[in-house]
Design a protein around this motif. Structure first.
Motif, mmCIF file in Angstrom:
data_model
loop_
_atom_site.group_PDB
_atom_site.id
_atom_site.type_symbol
_atom_site.label_atom_id
_atom_site.label_comp_id
_atom_site.label_asym_id
_atom_site.label_seq_id
_atom_site.Cartn_x
_atom_site.Cartn_y
_atom_site.Cartn_z
ATOM 1 N N SER A 182 39.425 25.183 56.291
ATOM 2 C CA SER A 182 40.545 26.225 56.272
ATOM 3 C C SER A 182 39.885 27.357 57.030
ATOM 4 O O SER A 182 38.727 28.136 56.579
ATOM 5 N N ARG A 184 41.606 31.030 57.174
ATOM 6 C CA ARG A 184 42.565 31.582 56.450
ATOM 7 C C ARG A 184 42.549 33.664 57.327
ATOM 8 O O ARG A 184 41.779 33.249 57.824
ATOM 9 N N HIS A 215 47.337 31.119 49.552
ATOM 10 C CA HIS A 215 47.480 30.307 50.384
ATOM 11 C C HIS A 215 47.446 28.307 49.671
ATOM 12 O O HIS A 215 46.902 29.024 48.844
#
Length: 259
Positions: A182, A184, A215
């Motif tokens: 991910s 972020r 998230h």
């Protein structure tokens, strides 16, 4: 009459001589050049090192994917963890000084090895939540107050993190069963002090707080897991302490003080 003229001439000579002597006794004051005052204006580049700490809270949200995956009672907290590690990186920026105020912009990037884990509350004896962060970056504006070669400043702007989230078994905690890589995005604030020990070189110490909010991460099953994808809401904050060295290219050199 001749004596009067001689006496007048003597008196005139006496006064003009005394005046000349008085003029000779007064010396002109030396001209002292104004002292140069250090200016923070200019571009700079540098390197930094220090430490990083993160705090991550995991929850299983109520989503169609999770209900299909066997989590009908969502949302629930599934635990959280912290981690700490080193960091090292580089920065570049620009300052403009007007009076005692210094305005600027700065970007930086840091490499790190932040890791943390905890027992997953959905199956605490069987599963673990894991987080890894490999890098950070920030882009911020700075406002500072200069005291000649010392600069005290605050900064604020955007932040970025390169993260990995995965669930593993308690028996093999480092082997992902479900995983998500991910990127972020969040915000940051910071405070620092910098000191120029030459016209071009300076050292600094700085604290930053990065907040990436919450998230939803979709963890995908890995080849070694006969399982489905699952989603977690992960809230993440990071704190950084840095010490650094900057080289300032300058703009127009030191400013000359005017009196």
């Amino acid at each position: 009459m001749k004596k009067f003229a001689l006496a007048a001439a003597a008196i005139f000579a006496l006064f003009t001589g005394a005046a000349s002597a008085a003029d000779m006794a007064v010396k002109a004051r030396p001209v002292v050049a104004p002292a140069p005052v250090f200016s923070w204006t200019g571009f700079y580049i540098g390197v930094h090192g220090g430490g990083a700490w993160f705090d991550k809270a995991w929850a299983a949200p109520l989503t169609p994917l999770n209900i299909a995956g066997g989590c009908p009672g969502c949302p629930i907290s599934v635990g959280g963890h912290t981690g700490s590690s080193w960091l090292a990186g580089a920065q570049a920026g620009f300052n403009y000084q007007t009076g005692m105020w210094v305005l600027g912009v700065e970007v930086d990037g840091s490499w790190t090895d932040l890791r943390g884990s905890n027992a997953n509350a959905l199956a605490p004896a069987l599963l673990r939540n894991n987080s890894e962060t490999r890098a950070f970056a920030t882009a911020a504006g700075r406002v500072g107050i200069a005291a000649n070669r010392a600069l005290f400043y605050v900064k604020g702007g955007g932040a970025w993190a390169d993260d990995t989230f995965f669930v593993s078994s308690a028996a093999a905690p480092n082997v992902p069963l479900q995983l998500s890589d991910s990127t972020r995005w969040g915000w940051m604030v910071g405070v620092g002090v910098e000191y120029a020990f030459t016209n071009n070189w300076s050292v600094k110490a700085e604290y930053n707080h990065l907040d990436f909010g919450t998230h939803t991460e979709t963890l995908q099953p890995q080849p070694n897991c006969a399982c489905a994808a699952f989603q977690y809401d992960v809230r993440q904050t990071v704190d950084l302490v840095k010490v650094g060295l900057n080289y300032r290219f300058g703009w127009a050199g030191p400013v000359v003080a005017k009196y």
